[in-house]
Design an enzyme around this catalytic site. Structure first.
Site, PDB file in Angstrom:
ATOM      1  N   GLN A  71      58.152  27.293  69.923  1.00  0.00           N
ATOM      2  CA  GLN A  71      57.778  28.632  70.377  1.00  0.00           C
ATOM      3  C   GLN A  71      57.271  28.637  71.817  1.00  0.00           C
ATOM      4  O   GLN A  71      56.930  27.596  72.377  1.00  0.00           O
ATOM      5  CB  GLN A  71      56.691  29.202  69.462  1.00  0.00           C
ATOM      6  CG  GLN A  71      57.168  29.497  68.058  1.00  0.00           C
ATOM      7  CD  GLN A  71      56.085  30.144  67.218  1.00  0.00           C
ATOM      8  OE1 GLN A  71      55.473  29.498  66.386  1.00  0.00           O
ATOM      9  NE2 GLN A  71      55.850  31.421  67.421  1.00  0.00           N
ATOM     10  N   HIS A  72      57.267  29.825  72.406  1.00  0.00           N
ATOM     11  CA  HIS A  72      56.568  30.150  73.650  1.00  0.00           C
ATOM     12  C   HIS A  72      57.227  29.652  74.938  1.00  0.00           C
ATOM     13  O   HIS A  72      56.900  30.137  76.013  1.00  0.00           O
ATOM     14  CB  HIS A  72      55.119  29.634  73.655  1.00  0.00           C
ATOM     15  CG  HIS A  72      54.348  29.906  72.428  1.00  0.00           C
ATOM     16  ND1 HIS A  72      54.248  31.160  71.872  1.00  0.00           N
ATOM     17  CD2 HIS A  72      53.620  29.085  71.628  1.00  0.00           C
ATOM     18  CE1 HIS A  72      53.499  31.098  70.791  1.00  0.00           C
ATOM     19  NE2 HIS A  72      53.108  29.847  70.614  1.00  0.00           N
ATOM     20  N   ASP A 223      59.541  27.988  65.274  1.00  0.00           N
ATOM     21  CA  ASP A 223      59.508  26.841  64.366  1.00  0.00           C
ATOM     22  C   ASP A 223      58.539  27.034  63.199  1.00  0.00           C
ATOM     23  O   ASP A 223      58.838  26.632  62.064  1.00  0.00           O
ATOM     24  CB  ASP A 223      59.210  25.546  65.119  1.00  0.00           C
ATOM     25  CG  ASP A 223      57.993  25.629  66.024  1.00  0.00           C
ATOM     26  OD1 ASP A 223      57.287  26.662  66.036  1.00  0.00           O
ATOM     27  OD2 ASP A 223      57.742  24.649  66.750  1.00  0.00           O
TER      28      ASP A 223
END
Length: 458
Positions: A71-72, A223
Protein backbone atom coordinates in the site's frame (compact mmCIF):
# COMPACT_ATOMS: atom_id res chain seq x y z
CA UNK A 1 -11.48 -26.81 -13.95
CA UNK A 2 -11.55 -23.01 -14.17
CA UNK A 3 -8.35 -21.39 -12.94
CA UNK A 4 -7.70 -17.97 -11.42
CA UNK A 5 -4.46 -16.21 -10.52
CA UNK A 6 -3.62 -14.09 -7.51
CA UNK A 7 -0.58 -11.80 -7.35
CA UNK A 8 1.10 -10.43 -4.25
CA UNK A 9 3.52 -7.67 -5.27
CA UNK A 10 5.01 -6.95 -1.86
CA UNK A 11 7.93 -4.86 -0.68
CA UNK A 12 10.34 -7.77 -0.95
CA UNK A 13 9.02 -10.01 -3.72
CA UNK A 14 6.30 -10.97 -6.17
CA UNK A 15 4.31 -14.14 -5.52
CA UNK A 16 1.79 -15.72 -7.88
CA UNK A 17 -0.68 -18.49 -7.02
CA UNK A 18 -2.90 -20.30 -9.52
CA UNK A 19 -6.01 -21.79 -7.89
CA UNK A 20 -9.20 -23.61 -8.80
CA UNK A 21 -11.85 -20.89 -8.98
CA UNK A 22 -14.50 -23.08 -7.38
CA UNK A 23 -12.65 -24.82 -4.54
CA UNK A 24 -9.57 -22.65 -4.03
CA UNK A 25 -7.28 -25.66 -4.45
CA UNK A 26 -3.69 -24.62 -5.22
CA UNK A 27 -2.64 -25.79 -8.68
CA UNK A 28 0.76 -24.12 -9.09
CA UNK A 29 2.73 -21.07 -7.96
CA UNK A 30 5.77 -18.91 -8.71
CA UNK A 31 7.82 -16.10 -7.23
CA UNK A 32 10.58 -13.59 -7.91
CA UNK A 33 12.50 -11.09 -5.77
CA UNK A 34 12.26 -7.31 -5.66
CA UNK A 35 15.28 -5.08 -5.03
CA UNK A 36 15.89 -3.69 -1.55
CA UNK A 37 15.35 -0.04 -0.71
CA UNK A 38 12.61 2.43 0.09
CA UNK A 39 12.46 3.79 -3.44
CA UNK A 40 12.23 1.45 -6.42
CA UNK A 41 11.62 1.93 -10.11
CA UNK A 42 8.30 0.19 -10.94
CA UNK A 43 9.97 -1.60 -13.87
CA UNK A 44 11.48 -3.95 -11.29
CA UNK A 45 7.97 -4.96 -10.18
CA UNK A 46 7.00 -5.63 -13.79
CA UNK A 47 10.07 -7.78 -14.41
CA UNK A 48 9.44 -9.72 -11.21
CA UNK A 49 5.79 -10.25 -12.16
CA UNK A 50 6.79 -11.67 -15.55
CA UNK A 51 9.29 -14.00 -13.90
CA UNK A 52 6.81 -15.13 -11.25
CA UNK A 53 4.06 -15.71 -13.84
CA UNK A 54 6.43 -17.76 -15.95
CA UNK A 55 7.51 -19.71 -12.87
CA UNK A 56 3.82 -20.40 -12.19
CA UNK A 57 3.23 -21.79 -15.67
CA UNK A 58 1.83 -18.72 -17.39
CA UNK A 59 -1.70 -17.48 -17.99
CA UNK A 60 -2.77 -19.48 -21.06
CA UNK A 61 -5.31 -21.52 -19.06
CA UNK A 62 -6.21 -18.81 -16.53
CA UNK A 63 -9.62 -17.10 -16.68
CA UNK A 64 -9.09 -14.18 -14.30
CA UNK A 65 -6.34 -12.47 -12.32
CA UNK A 66 -6.16 -9.90 -9.54
CA UNK A 67 -3.14 -8.01 -8.25
CA UNK A 68 -2.68 -7.17 -4.58
CA UNK A 69 0.19 -4.91 -3.67
CA UNK A 70 2.07 -3.00 -1.02
CA UNK A 71 0.00 0.00 0.00
CA UNK A 72 0.70 3.74 -0.17
CA UNK A 73 3.63 3.72 -2.62
CA UNK A 74 3.71 6.82 -4.85
CA UNK A 75 3.95 6.08 -8.57
CA UNK A 76 4.01 9.24 -10.70
CA UNK A 77 3.48 9.07 -14.46
CA UNK A 78 3.95 11.75 -17.11
CA UNK A 79 1.48 12.49 -19.90
CA UNK A 80 2.98 9.66 -21.99
CA UNK A 81 2.62 7.12 -19.22
CA UNK A 82 6.34 7.07 -18.42
CA UNK A 83 7.48 6.84 -14.81
CA UNK A 84 8.58 10.30 -13.62
CA UNK A 85 10.87 9.09 -10.81
CA UNK A 86 11.45 6.00 -8.74
CA UNK A 87 8.42 5.13 -6.63
CA UNK A 88 8.61 6.12 -2.97
CA UNK A 89 7.49 3.11 -0.94
CA UNK A 90 5.36 3.02 2.19
CA UNK A 91 8.44 2.55 4.39
CA UNK A 92 10.25 5.64 3.08
CA UNK A 93 10.12 8.11 5.97
CA UNK A 94 11.60 11.18 4.25
CA UNK A 95 8.07 12.63 4.10
CA UNK A 96 7.72 12.69 7.91
CA UNK A 97 7.99 16.49 8.03
CA UNK A 98 5.39 16.76 5.26
CA UNK A 99 3.06 14.52 7.27
CA UNK A 100 3.44 16.73 10.34
CA UNK A 101 2.74 19.85 8.29
CA UNK A 102 -0.32 18.37 6.62
CA UNK A 103 -1.72 17.27 9.97
CA UNK A 104 -1.18 20.74 11.43
CA UNK A 105 -2.80 22.48 8.45
CA UNK A 106 -6.18 20.77 8.88
CA UNK A 107 -5.94 19.33 12.38
CA UNK A 108 -5.94 15.63 13.27
CA UNK A 109 -9.65 15.57 14.13
CA UNK A 110 -10.58 17.07 10.76
CA UNK A 111 -8.46 14.53 8.87
CA UNK A 112 -9.98 11.63 10.80
CA UNK A 113 -13.52 12.87 10.27
CA UNK A 114 -13.07 13.51 6.54
CA UNK A 115 -11.18 10.40 5.41
CA UNK A 116 -10.59 8.21 8.48
CA UNK A 117 -6.82 8.86 8.44
CA UNK A 118 -4.34 11.20 10.07
CA UNK A 119 -1.27 11.72 7.83
CA UNK A 120 1.88 9.77 8.61
CA UNK A 121 4.97 9.35 6.45
CA UNK A 122 3.64 6.10 4.94
CA UNK A 123 0.65 7.65 3.18
CA UNK A 124 0.78 8.74 -0.47
CA UNK A 125 -0.39 12.29 0.19
CA UNK A 126 2.67 13.00 2.33
CA UNK A 127 4.95 11.77 -0.44
CA UNK A 128 3.19 14.06 -2.90
CA UNK A 129 3.84 16.99 -0.56
CA UNK A 130 7.51 15.94 -0.32
CA UNK A 131 7.71 15.75 -4.12
CA UNK A 132 6.19 19.20 -4.56
CA UNK A 133 8.65 20.71 -2.08
CA UNK A 134 11.85 18.90 -2.98
CA UNK A 135 11.44 17.97 -6.65
CA UNK A 136 9.15 20.64 -8.12
CA UNK A 137 10.13 19.81 -11.71
CA UNK A 138 9.06 16.19 -11.21
CA UNK A 139 5.89 17.33 -9.50
CA UNK A 140 5.10 19.51 -12.52
CA UNK A 141 5.77 16.64 -14.94
CA UNK A 142 3.36 14.38 -13.06
CA UNK A 143 0.16 13.82 -15.05
CA UNK A 144 -1.15 10.80 -13.11
CA UNK A 145 -0.63 9.33 -9.64
CA UNK A 146 -1.28 5.70 -8.84
CA UNK A 147 -0.31 2.95 -6.40
CA UNK A 148 1.89 -0.11 -7.02
CA UNK A 149 -0.99 -2.51 -7.62
CA UNK A 150 -2.75 0.02 -9.86
CA UNK A 151 0.36 0.39 -12.01
CA UNK A 152 0.79 -3.38 -12.43
CA UNK A 153 -2.87 -3.86 -13.38
CA UNK A 154 -2.50 -1.01 -15.89
CA UNK A 155 0.63 -2.58 -17.39
CA UNK A 156 -1.22 -5.88 -17.70
CA UNK A 157 -3.98 -4.08 -19.62
CA UNK A 158 -1.32 -2.89 -22.03
CA UNK A 159 -3.14 0.13 -23.45
CA UNK A 160 -0.73 2.81 -22.23
CA UNK A 161 -3.70 5.18 -21.79
CA UNK A 162 -3.74 7.00 -18.44
CA UNK A 163 -7.55 6.91 -18.55
CA UNK A 164 -7.34 3.11 -18.18
CA UNK A 165 -5.78 3.27 -14.71
CA UNK A 166 -7.99 1.48 -12.17
CA UNK A 167 -7.82 0.71 -8.47
CA UNK A 168 -10.06 -0.53 -5.67
CA UNK A 169 -11.40 1.24 -2.60
CA UNK A 170 -9.16 -0.64 -0.15
CA UNK A 171 -5.94 0.67 -1.69
CA UNK A 172 -7.42 4.07 -2.54
CA UNK A 173 -8.44 4.50 1.10
CA UNK A 174 -4.76 4.52 2.09
CA UNK A 175 -3.73 7.44 -0.10
CA UNK A 176 -4.86 10.26 2.18
CA UNK A 177 -7.10 11.83 -0.46
CA UNK A 178 -9.96 9.31 -0.82
CA UNK A 179 -13.23 9.22 1.15
CA UNK A 180 -14.24 5.56 1.57
CA UNK A 181 -17.71 6.51 2.84
CA UNK A 182 -18.64 8.30 -0.39
CA UNK A 183 -16.17 6.21 -2.43
CA UNK A 184 -14.74 9.29 -4.10
CA UNK A 185 -11.48 11.23 -4.28
CA UNK A 186 -11.24 14.53 -2.45
CA UNK A 187 -9.75 17.09 -4.89
CA UNK A 188 -8.87 19.71 -2.28
CA UNK A 189 -6.78 17.14 -0.42
CA UNK A 190 -4.98 16.13 -3.63
CA UNK A 191 -4.21 19.82 -4.10
CA UNK A 192 -3.10 20.13 -0.49
CA UNK A 193 -0.54 17.42 -1.14
CA UNK A 194 0.69 18.06 -4.68
CA UNK A 195 -0.18 21.74 -5.01
CA UNK A 196 -2.70 21.02 -7.76
CA UNK A 197 -5.53 18.58 -8.41
CA UNK A 198 -5.46 18.30 -12.21
CA UNK A 199 -3.84 14.87 -12.21
CA UNK A 200 -5.37 11.61 -13.39
CA UNK A 201 -6.31 9.29 -10.53
CA UNK A 202 -7.29 5.64 -11.08
CA UNK A 203 -10.96 4.83 -11.52
CA UNK A 204 -12.22 2.96 -8.45
CA UNK A 205 -13.77 -0.41 -9.29
CA UNK A 206 -16.29 -2.26 -7.17
CA UNK A 207 -15.27 -5.42 -5.26
CA UNK A 208 -16.31 -7.87 -8.00
CA UNK A 209 -15.86 -5.51 -10.95
CA UNK A 210 -13.26 -6.20 -13.62
CA UNK A 211 -11.59 -4.84 -16.73
CA UNK A 212 -10.23 -6.68 -19.74
CA UNK A 213 -6.59 -7.51 -20.32
CA UNK A 214 -4.75 -10.67 -21.34
CA UNK A 215 -7.28 -12.27 -18.95
CA UNK A 216 -10.13 -10.80 -16.92
CA UNK A 217 -8.51 -8.41 -14.43
CA UNK A 218 -10.08 -7.82 -11.04
CA UNK A 219 -9.94 -4.56 -9.13
CA UNK A 220 -7.04 -5.81 -7.01
CA UNK A 221 -6.51 -4.66 -3.43
CA UNK A 222 -4.09 -3.34 -0.90
CA UNK A 223 -2.07 -6.14 0.62
CA UNK A 224 -3.80 -6.03 4.01
CA UNK A 225 -7.28 -6.17 2.50
CA UNK A 226 -6.23 -9.05 0.26
CA UNK A 227 -4.73 -10.93 3.21
CA UNK A 228 -8.03 -10.60 5.06
CA UNK A 229 -9.76 -12.22 2.07
CA UNK A 230 -7.08 -14.90 2.07
CA UNK A 231 -7.43 -15.92 5.73
CA UNK A 232 -11.19 -15.55 5.87
CA UNK A 233 -11.61 -12.67 8.32
CA UNK A 234 -11.38 -12.29 12.08
CA UNK A 235 -8.79 -10.25 13.96
CA UNK A 236 -5.47 -10.69 12.18
CA UNK A 237 -1.94 -9.88 13.31
CA UNK A 238 0.47 -10.07 10.39
CA UNK A 239 4.21 -10.21 11.07
CA UNK A 240 6.01 -9.39 7.85
CA UNK A 241 8.30 -6.48 6.98
CA UNK A 242 5.78 -4.37 8.84
CA UNK A 243 3.52 -5.52 11.65
CA UNK A 244 -0.20 -5.15 11.01
CA UNK A 245 -3.20 -5.52 13.30
CA UNK A 246 -6.56 -5.44 11.59
CA UNK A 247 -10.19 -6.52 11.70
CA UNK A 248 -13.35 -6.09 9.63
CA UNK A 249 -16.04 -3.59 10.50
CA UNK A 250 -19.27 -2.12 9.16
CA UNK A 251 -18.19 1.38 10.21
CA UNK A 252 -15.11 3.34 9.21
CA UNK A 253 -12.71 4.05 12.07
CA UNK A 254 -12.11 7.75 12.75
CA UNK A 255 -9.25 7.89 15.23
CA UNK A 256 -7.78 11.39 15.66
CA UNK A 257 -4.76 9.91 17.43
CA UNK A 258 -3.82 8.37 14.08
CA UNK A 259 -3.00 4.99 15.60
CA UNK A 260 -5.94 3.27 13.87
CA UNK A 261 -6.27 3.97 10.17
CA UNK A 262 -9.83 3.85 8.87
CA UNK A 263 -9.14 1.89 5.69
CA UNK A 264 -11.70 0.18 3.49
CA UNK A 265 -11.64 -3.56 2.86
CA UNK A 266 -11.98 -5.49 -0.39
CA UNK A 267 -15.64 -6.46 0.10
CA UNK A 268 -17.39 -3.10 0.53
CA UNK A 269 -16.89 -2.92 4.31
CA UNK A 270 -14.11 -1.33 6.38
CA UNK A 271 -10.73 -2.44 7.67
CA UNK A 272 -9.60 -0.62 10.83
CA UNK A 273 -5.84 -1.12 10.91
CA UNK A 274 -2.86 -0.32 13.09
CA UNK A 275 0.58 -0.78 11.64
CA UNK A 276 4.09 -0.88 13.04
CA UNK A 277 7.20 -0.41 10.93
CA UNK A 278 9.09 -3.06 12.90
CA UNK A 279 8.14 -6.72 12.86
CA UNK A 280 9.97 -9.70 11.36
CA UNK A 281 13.15 -7.76 10.75
CA UNK A 282 13.47 -7.16 14.50
CA UNK A 283 14.08 -10.88 14.80
CA UNK A 284 16.41 -10.84 11.78
CA UNK A 285 18.49 -8.06 13.33
CA UNK A 286 18.62 -9.73 16.74
CA UNK A 287 19.68 -13.05 15.22
CA UNK A 288 22.40 -11.27 13.29
CA UNK A 289 23.58 -9.49 16.42
CA UNK A 290 23.74 -12.77 18.36
CA UNK A 291 25.36 -14.68 15.51
CA UNK A 292 22.58 -17.27 15.24
CA UNK A 293 19.91 -18.23 12.70
CA UNK A 294 16.20 -17.68 13.28
CA UNK A 295 15.58 -21.21 14.53
CA UNK A 296 18.38 -20.84 17.06
CA UNK A 297 16.99 -17.45 18.06
CA UNK A 298 13.63 -19.09 18.73
CA UNK A 299 15.24 -21.78 20.87
CA UNK A 300 17.17 -19.16 22.84
CA UNK A 301 14.03 -17.09 23.44
CA UNK A 302 12.09 -20.06 24.76
CA UNK A 303 14.92 -20.98 27.11
CA UNK A 304 14.58 -17.63 28.90
CA UNK A 305 11.80 -16.85 31.39
CA UNK A 306 8.85 -14.62 30.56
CA UNK A 307 9.96 -11.02 30.95
CA UNK A 308 13.59 -11.84 30.09
CA UNK A 309 14.63 -11.18 33.71
CA UNK A 310 13.69 -7.52 33.35
CA UNK A 311 15.27 -6.90 29.94
CA UNK A 312 13.04 -4.90 27.59
CA UNK A 313 13.58 -4.23 23.88
CA UNK A 314 11.79 -1.23 22.37
CA UNK A 315 11.96 -2.31 18.73
CA UNK A 316 11.90 1.01 16.87
CA UNK A 317 14.79 -0.08 14.62
CA UNK A 318 13.51 1.81 11.56
CA UNK A 319 11.64 4.62 13.26
CA UNK A 320 8.03 3.82 14.10
CA UNK A 321 4.52 4.51 12.90
CA UNK A 322 2.58 3.28 15.97
CA UNK A 323 3.30 5.52 17.81
CA UNK A 324 4.30 8.02 15.12
CA UNK A 325 8.04 8.36 15.80
CA UNK A 326 9.73 8.29 12.37
CA UNK A 327 13.14 9.32 13.74
CA UNK A 328 13.23 6.95 16.72
CA UNK A 329 15.76 4.14 17.15
CA UNK A 330 15.58 0.89 19.09
CA UNK A 331 16.80 0.49 22.64
CA UNK A 332 17.45 -2.17 25.29
CA UNK A 333 16.31 -1.19 28.78
CA UNK A 334 17.01 -2.83 32.11
CA UNK A 335 20.33 -4.38 31.10
CA UNK A 336 22.29 -5.72 34.10
CA UNK A 337 25.25 -7.98 34.69
CA UNK A 338 22.81 -10.74 35.60
CA UNK A 339 20.38 -10.60 32.66
CA UNK A 340 22.89 -9.82 29.90
CA UNK A 341 22.60 -13.22 28.22
CA UNK A 342 21.84 -14.23 24.61
CA UNK A 343 18.70 -16.03 25.79
CA UNK A 344 17.28 -12.94 27.50
CA UNK A 345 18.12 -10.71 24.55
CA UNK A 346 16.37 -13.17 22.22
CA UNK A 347 13.32 -13.30 24.53
CA UNK A 348 13.23 -9.50 24.81
CA UNK A 349 13.30 -9.20 21.00
CA UNK A 350 10.29 -11.50 20.58
CA UNK A 351 8.37 -9.88 23.43
CA UNK A 352 9.23 -6.36 22.28
CA UNK A 353 8.04 -7.02 18.73
CA UNK A 354 4.80 -8.54 20.04
CA UNK A 355 4.27 -5.73 22.57
CA UNK A 356 4.46 -3.23 19.72
CA UNK A 357 1.64 -5.11 17.99
CA UNK A 358 -0.34 -5.35 21.25
CA UNK A 359 -0.47 -1.54 21.28
CA UNK A 360 -2.29 -1.84 17.96
CA UNK A 361 -4.69 -4.43 19.34
CA UNK A 362 -5.57 -2.11 22.22
CA UNK A 363 -6.23 0.68 19.73
CA UNK A 364 -8.59 -1.52 17.70
CA UNK A 365 -10.51 -2.35 20.87
CA UNK A 366 -10.88 1.39 21.52
CA UNK A 367 -12.47 1.66 18.07
CA UNK A 368 -15.01 -1.05 18.88
CA UNK A 369 -13.27 -4.21 17.65
CA UNK A 370 -13.97 -7.47 19.50
CA UNK A 371 -10.57 -9.04 20.18
CA UNK A 372 -11.41 -12.38 21.77
CA UNK A 373 -8.84 -14.20 19.68
CA UNK A 374 -6.16 -13.48 17.10
CA UNK A 375 -5.08 -15.08 13.83
CA UNK A 376 -1.30 -14.85 13.53
CA UNK A 377 0.15 -14.80 10.01
CA UNK A 378 3.24 -13.59 8.19
CA UNK A 379 6.83 -14.73 7.99
CA UNK A 380 7.62 -14.34 11.69
CA UNK A 381 4.64 -16.53 12.61
CA UNK A 382 6.81 -19.47 11.54
CA UNK A 383 8.86 -18.96 14.72
CA UNK A 384 7.90 -21.37 17.52
CA UNK A 385 8.89 -18.71 20.04
CA UNK A 386 6.59 -16.15 18.44
CA UNK A 387 3.67 -18.59 18.40
CA UNK A 388 4.10 -19.67 22.01
CA UNK A 389 4.90 -16.25 23.46
CA UNK A 390 2.16 -14.36 21.56
CA UNK A 391 -0.76 -15.39 23.83
CA UNK A 392 1.22 -14.35 26.93
CA UNK A 393 1.56 -10.86 25.45
CA UNK A 394 -1.81 -10.49 23.70
CA UNK A 395 -3.80 -12.06 26.54
CA UNK A 396 -6.07 -14.03 24.17
CA UNK A 397 -5.81 -17.35 22.33
CA UNK A 398 -3.78 -17.26 19.13
CA UNK A 399 -4.59 -19.31 16.03
CA UNK A 400 -1.86 -19.87 13.45
CA UNK A 401 -3.07 -21.05 10.04
CA UNK A 402 -0.85 -23.32 8.02
CA UNK A 403 1.79 -21.28 6.17
CA UNK A 404 0.51 -19.79 2.94
CA UNK A 405 0.60 -16.84 0.60
CA UNK A 406 -2.43 -15.15 2.13
CA UNK A 407 -2.19 -11.92 0.15
CA UNK A 408 -1.89 -13.76 -3.16
CA UNK A 409 -4.63 -16.17 -2.05
CA UNK A 410 -6.93 -13.25 -1.31
CA UNK A 411 -6.22 -11.76 -4.72
CA UNK A 412 -7.02 -15.12 -6.33
CA UNK A 413 -10.27 -15.31 -4.38
CA UNK A 414 -11.15 -11.83 -5.65
CA UNK A 415 -10.35 -12.96 -9.20
CA UNK A 416 -12.74 -15.89 -8.73
CA UNK A 417 -15.34 -13.40 -7.48
CA UNK A 418 -15.21 -11.59 -10.83
CA UNK A 419 -16.35 -14.84 -12.44
CA UNK A 420 -19.30 -15.45 -10.09
CA UNK A 421 -20.37 -11.82 -9.68
CA UNK A 422 -22.24 -12.57 -6.45
CA UNK A 423 -22.78 -10.31 -3.47
CA UNK A 424 -19.95 -12.02 -1.57
CA UNK A 425 -16.71 -13.73 -2.62
CA UNK A 426 -16.81 -17.50 -3.20
CA UNK A 427 -16.41 -19.69 -0.13
CA UNK A 428 -13.13 -21.58 -0.13
CA UNK A 429 -12.02 -24.11 2.47
CA UNK A 430 -9.79 -22.45 5.06
CA UNK A 431 -6.26 -23.60 5.79
CA UNK A 432 -5.68 -25.95 8.71
CA UNK A 433 -4.64 -24.06 11.82
CA UNK A 434 -3.08 -24.62 15.26
CA UNK A 435 -4.35 -22.94 18.41
CA UNK A 436 -2.02 -21.63 21.13
CA UNK A 437 -3.17 -20.66 24.61
CA UNK A 438 -1.24 -19.43 27.65
CA UNK A 439 -1.80 -17.21 30.65
CA UNK A 440 -1.15 -13.53 30.05
CA UNK A 441 1.97 -12.11 31.69
CA UNK A 442 0.90 -8.57 32.50
CA UNK A 443 4.33 -7.51 33.75
CA UNK A 444 5.80 -7.89 30.25
CA UNK A 445 3.34 -5.38 28.79
CA UNK A 446 3.77 -3.04 31.76
CA UNK A 447 7.56 -2.91 31.54
CA UNK A 448 7.35 -2.41 27.79
CA UNK A 449 4.86 0.43 28.25
CA UNK A 450 7.17 2.18 30.72
CA UNK A 451 10.16 1.85 28.39
CA UNK A 452 8.25 2.97 25.28
CA UNK A 453 6.78 6.00 27.06
CA UNK A 454 10.28 7.45 27.39
CA UNK A 455 10.10 8.24 23.68
CA UNK A 456 6.86 10.15 24.15
CA UNK A 457 8.08 12.28 27.04
CA UNK A 458 11.35 13.53 25.60
Amino acid sequence: MTLVAGVDSSTQSCKVVIRDAETGELVREGRASHPDGTEVHPSHWWSALQTALSDAGGLDDVAALSVAGQQHGMVCLDENGEVVREALLWNDTRSAAAAADLTAELGASEWAARIGLVPVASFTITKLRWLARHEPANAQRTAAVCLPHDWLTWRLRGTGDLADLVTDRSDASGTGYFDSVTDSYVPDLVSLGLGRSDVVLPRVLGPAEFVEGPVRLGAGAGDNAAAMLGVGGGVVVSLGTSGVVTATSDVRAEDPSGIVAGFADATGRYLPLACTLNAARVLDATARMLGVDLEQLSTLALSAPAGAEGLVLVPYLEGERTPNLPDATGALHGLTLTNATPANIARAAVEGMLCGLAVGLDALVSQGADVSGVRLVGGAAASRAVREIAPTVFGVPVTVPAPGEYVADGAARQAAWTLTGGATPPEWAGAESTRYEADAVASVRERYREAAERYLTR
